[in-house]
Design a protein around this motif. Structure first.
Motif, PDB file in Angstrom:
ATOM      1  N   ARG A  41       4.573  62.467  78.361  1.00  0.00           N
ATOM      2  CA  ARG A  41       5.510  61.977  79.382  1.00  0.00           C
ATOM      3  C   ARG A  41       6.710  61.298  78.725  1.00  0.00           C
ATOM      4  O   ARG A  41       7.857  61.566  79.072  1.00  0.00           O
ATOM      5  CB  ARG A  41       4.809  60.970  80.304  1.00  0.00           C
ATOM      6  N   LYS A  42       6.416  60.419  77.770  1.00  0.00           N
ATOM      7  CA  LYS A  42       7.509  59.695  77.102  1.00  0.00           C
ATOM      8  C   LYS A  42       8.417  60.633  76.329  1.00  0.00           C
ATOM      9  O   LYS A  42       9.638  60.460  76.304  1.00  0.00           O
ATOM     10  CB  LYS A  42       6.919  58.631  76.158  1.00  0.00           C
ATOM     11  N   GLN A  43       7.843  61.652  75.683  1.00  0.00           N
ATOM     12  CA  GLN A  43       8.650  62.623  74.933  1.00  0.00           C
ATOM     13  C   GLN A  43       9.626  63.336  75.867  1.00  0.00           C
ATOM     14  O   GLN A  43      10.810  63.473  75.554  1.00  0.00           O
ATOM     15  CB  GLN A  43       7.741  63.648  74.254  1.00  0.00           C
ATOM     16  N   VAL A  44       9.118  63.793  77.013  1.00  0.00           N
ATOM     17  CA  VAL A  44       9.959  64.526  77.962  1.00  0.00           C
ATOM     18  C   VAL A  44      11.028  63.609  78.549  1.00  0.00           C
ATOM     19  O   VAL A  44      12.197  63.988  78.650  1.00  0.00           O
ATOM     20  CB  VAL A  44       9.104  65.162  79.084  1.00  0.00           C
ATOM     21  N   VAL A  45      10.629  62.398  78.918  1.00  0.00           N
ATOM     22  CA  VAL A  45      11.585  61.445  79.504  1.00  0.00           C
ATOM     23  C   VAL A  45      12.721  61.155  78.528  1.00  0.00           C
ATOM     24  O   VAL A  45      13.904  61.187  78.891  1.00  0.00           O
ATOM     25  CB  VAL A  45      10.880  60.126  79.916  1.00  0.00           C
ATOM     26  N   ARG A  46      12.370  60.887  77.267  1.00  0.00           N
ATOM     27  CA  ARG A  46      13.409  60.590  76.266  1.00  0.00           C
ATOM     28  C   ARG A  46      14.359  61.770  76.085  1.00  0.00           C
ATOM     29  O   ARG A  46      15.573  61.607  75.964  1.00  0.00           O
ATOM     30  CB  ARG A  46      12.773  60.199  74.930  1.00  0.00           C
ATOM     31  N   CYS A  47      13.809  62.969  76.065  1.00  0.00           N
ATOM     32  CA  CYS A  47      14.619  64.179  75.915  1.00  0.00           C
ATOM     33  C   CYS A  47      15.600  64.326  77.086  1.00  0.00           C
ATOM     34  O   CYS A  47      16.800  64.543  76.891  1.00  0.00           O
ATOM     35  CB  CYS A  47      13.708  65.399  75.822  1.00  0.00           C
ATOM     36  N   LEU A  48      15.078  64.174  78.311  1.00  0.00           N
ATOM     37  CA  LEU A  48      15.911  64.372  79.501  1.00  0.00           C
ATOM     38  C   LEU A  48      16.950  63.265  79.658  1.00  0.00           C
ATOM     39  O   LEU A  48      18.074  63.511  80.117  1.00  0.00           O
ATOM     40  CB  LEU A  48      15.036  64.449  80.758  1.00  0.00           C
ATOM     41  N   GLU A  49      16.576  62.042  79.274  1.00  0.00           N
ATOM     42  CA  GLU A  49      17.535  60.945  79.346  1.00  0.00           C
ATOM     43  C   GLU A  49      18.670  61.140  78.341  1.00  0.00           C
ATOM     44  O   GLU A  49      19.797  60.719  78.581  1.00  0.00           O
ATOM     45  CB  GLU A  49      16.832  59.604  79.134  1.00  0.00           C
ATOM     46  N   THR A  50      18.359  61.788  77.216  1.00  0.00           N
ATOM     47  CA  THR A  50      19.410  62.116  76.243  1.00  0.00           C
ATOM     48  C   THR A  50      20.380  63.133  76.834  1.00  0.00           C
ATOM     49  O   THR A  50      21.591  63.061  76.611  1.00  0.00           O
ATOM     50  CB  THR A  50      18.789  62.675  74.937  1.00  0.00           C
ATOM     51  N   VAL A  51      19.837  64.083  77.606  1.00  0.00           N
ATOM     52  CA  VAL A  51      20.699  65.057  78.295  1.00  0.00           C
ATOM     53  C   VAL A  51      21.582  64.331  79.312  1.00  0.00           C
ATOM     54  O   VAL A  51      22.736  64.678  79.513  1.00  0.00           O
ATOM     55  CB  VAL A  51      19.851  66.144  79.006  1.00  0.00           C
ATOM     56  N   GLY A  52      20.996  63.298  79.958  1.00  0.00           N
ATOM     57  CA  GLY A  52      21.772  62.488  80.880  1.00  0.00           C
ATOM     58  C   GLY A  52      21.302  62.464  82.315  1.00  0.00           C
ATOM     59  O   GLY A  52      21.879  61.790  83.174  1.00  0.00           O
ATOM     60  N   VAL A  53      20.215  63.215  82.626  1.00  0.00           N
ATOM     61  CA  VAL A  53      19.740  63.267  84.015  1.00  0.00           C
ATOM     62  C   VAL A  53      18.882  62.046  84.359  1.00  0.00           C
ATOM     63  O   VAL A  53      18.329  61.391  83.485  1.00  0.00           O
ATOM     64  CB  VAL A  53      18.915  64.555  84.276  1.00  0.00           C
ATOM     65  N   GLU A  54      18.771  61.789  85.659  1.00  0.00           N
ATOM     66  CA  GLU A  54      17.837  60.775  86.151  1.00  0.00           C
ATOM     67  C   GLU A  54      16.439  61.397  86.142  1.00  0.00           C
ATOM     68  O   GLU A  54      16.280  62.575  86.465  1.00  0.00           O
ATOM     69  CB  GLU A  54      18.219  60.359  87.577  1.00  0.00           C
ATOM     70  N   VAL A  55      15.425  60.616  85.779  1.00  0.00           N
ATOM     71  CA  VAL A  55      14.067  61.164  85.665  1.00  0.00           C
ATOM     72  C   VAL A  55      13.080  60.338  86.479  1.00  0.00           C
ATOM     73  O   VAL A  55      13.080  59.111  86.417  1.00  0.00           O
ATOM     74  CB  VAL A  55      13.599  61.185  84.188  1.00  0.00           C
ATOM     75  N   THR A  56      12.235  61.021  87.243  1.00  0.00           N
ATOM     76  CA  THR A  56      11.066  60.387  87.860  1.00  0.00           C
ATOM     77  C   THR A  56       9.845  60.995  87.181  1.00  0.00           C
ATOM     78  O   THR A  56       9.674  62.223  87.196  1.00  0.00           O
ATOM     79  CB  THR A  56      11.004  60.652  89.371  1.00  0.00           C
ATOM     80  N   ALA A  57       9.024  60.150  86.545  1.00  0.00           N
ATOM     81  CA  ALA A  57       7.865  60.626  85.785  1.00  0.00           C
ATOM     82  C   ALA A  57       6.568  60.210  86.479  1.00  0.00           C
ATOM     83  O   ALA A  57       6.344  59.020  86.708  1.00  0.00           O
ATOM     84  CB  ALA A  57       7.907  60.070  84.368  1.00  0.00           C
ATOM     85  N   LEU A  58       5.717  61.187  86.793  1.00  0.00           N
ATOM     86  CA  LEU A  58       4.439  60.926  87.461  1.00  0.00           C
ATOM     87  C   LEU A  58       3.282  61.420  86.584  1.00  0.00           C
ATOM     88  O   LEU A  58       3.481  62.189  85.641  1.00  0.00           O
ATOM     89  CB  LEU A  58       4.414  61.617  88.818  1.00  0.00           C
ATOM     90  N   ASN A  59       2.062  60.962  86.912  1.00  0.00           N
ATOM     91  CA  ASN A  59       0.918  61.177  86.027  1.00  0.00           C
ATOM     92  C   ASN A  59       0.134  62.471  86.248  1.00  0.00           C
ATOM     93  O   ASN A  59      -0.617  62.878  85.370  1.00  0.00           O
ATOM     94  CB  ASN A  59      -0.065  60.002  86.154  1.00  0.00           C
ATOM     95  N   ASP A  60       0.246  63.066  87.424  1.00  0.00           N
ATOM     96  CA  ASP A  60      -0.533  64.287  87.666  1.00  0.00           C
ATOM     97  C   ASP A  60       0.042  65.088  88.826  1.00  0.00           C
ATOM     98  O   ASP A  60       0.974  64.644  89.506  1.00  0.00           O
ATOM     99  CB  ASP A  60      -2.011  63.964  87.918  1.00  0.00           C
ATOM    100  N   GLY A  61      -0.525  66.270  89.033  1.00  0.00           N
ATOM    101  CA  GLY A  61      -0.028  67.173  90.064  1.00  0.00           C
ATOM    102  C   GLY A  61      -0.153  66.630  91.470  1.00  0.00           C
ATOM    103  O   GLY A  61       0.708  66.868  92.320  1.00  0.00           O
TER     104      GLY A  61
END
Length: 310
Positions: free
Chosen positions: A191-211
């Motif tokens: 989750r943290k890897q994806v969030v950091r990547c997307l925040e570098t791109v510049g988008v707003e991110v909502t991160a949840l734990n499961d489907g």
């Protein structure tokens, strides 16, 4: 342990039905652990290990298996316990994660159980931040812990999270600020890897734990009269998750006219051609193996350009 693993063809029947098979094993004589059979290539008695100088203590050595040299990681040591000492009578579970093959040293391997993802639950609250669990379940009234293998692999052999120069262009980064991406993954590290990547791109991110959490998030959105495909640039979902897996989440979204137009990328450590077939079957738009920051950033930027007509 010959014969403990059935053919992939038989196991594929479970996918899309929110089901999985767990291979149960022990690191000592008490606690029972589980690993998704789809990650397992082979189970064998611990082979002769060659010590690798300057490697992590968790890597007990390398073994020559089927003509390839594989690192063998001590799962007990990796999760903060005393390392296994009786290697001769231990077993190695050969696995594939993120397109890499490695062996996990365990005390014993028990059996395979067929389960529903609804029976797999997130770790209890209060477990703390430093635990190595992605989920827990019960088999024959016994607690089974599912280890966060991605966290272990990230600690033993960290993956670069740096996005290469030139992947993100100024125009896309400027447009990204107004975009919102929903992600779900049961591994805190992933989750943290994806969030950091997307925040570098510049988008707003909502991160949840499961489907299940992601599906409820989308349901709330449509109940408020909003269209997910307009509110969100995309959904980036792991496949293996407690409560509801990524395949089932995708199928549920595609089956609901109110949210079926949402762009979905399945982002997983599961490898192989099989996943490409499943992506098509459940109706996802794309599939991406973990964790490749350049490719992930490129997919998001491509989507920004498509939605902005550029």
């Amino acid at each position: 342990m010959a014969g403990i693993l059935d053919s992939v063809n038989q196991r594929t029947q479970l996918v899309g039905q929110n089901r999985l098979e767990l291979l149960l094993f022990r690191l000592d004589n008490s606690q029972l652990y589980g690993i998704n059979v789809f990650k397992v290539k082979e189970v064998l008695q611990c082979p002769k290990l060659t010590i690798m100088p300057k490697s992590s203590p968790v890597v007990r050595g390398v073994a020559n298996i089927r003509g390839g040299t594989l690192p063998i990681l001590d799962l007990a040591m990796a999760t903060g316990r005393t390392g296994l000492d009786d290697l001769k009578n231990s077993f190695v579970i050969i696995t594939e994660y993120n397109s890499k093959i490695q062996g996990f040293l365990v005390r014993s391997v028990e059996r395979i159980v067929n389960m529903n993802w609804e029976e797999i639950h997130p770790p209890p609250k209060g477990t703390g931040r430093d635990h190595y669990l992605t989920a827990v379940t019960r088999v024959d009234k016994q607690l089974v812990e599912i280890i966060d293998v991605e966290k272990i692999l990230a600690e033993v052999a960290p993956t670069s999270e740096v996005i290469s120069e030139g992947v993100i262009d100024v125009e896309s980064q400027a447009k990204a600020v107004s975009k919102h991406v929903l992600i779900c993954d049961d591994s805190s590290v992933a989750r943290k890897q994806v969030v950091r990547c997307l925040e570098t791109v510049g988008v707003e991110v909502t991160a949840l734990n499961d489907g299940r959490e992601a599906y409820n998030f989308l349901l709330k959105m449509v109940e408020e009269g909003k269209a997910p495909e307009k509110e969100l640039l995309m959904l980036i979902s792991d496949i293996e998750m407690p409560e509801m897996d990524g395949y089932t989440l995708t199928a549920e979204i595609r089956g609901d006219p109110r949210m079926q137009k949402l762009h979905i990328i399945l982002h997983t450590s599961l490898s192989g051609v099989f996943n490409q077939a499943m992506v098509k079957k459940v109706g996802a738009d794309d599939f991406l193996a973990k964790f490749k920051p350049d490719e992930l950033a490129a997919r998001v930027i491509e989507r920004i350009r498509v939605t902005d007509g550029g």
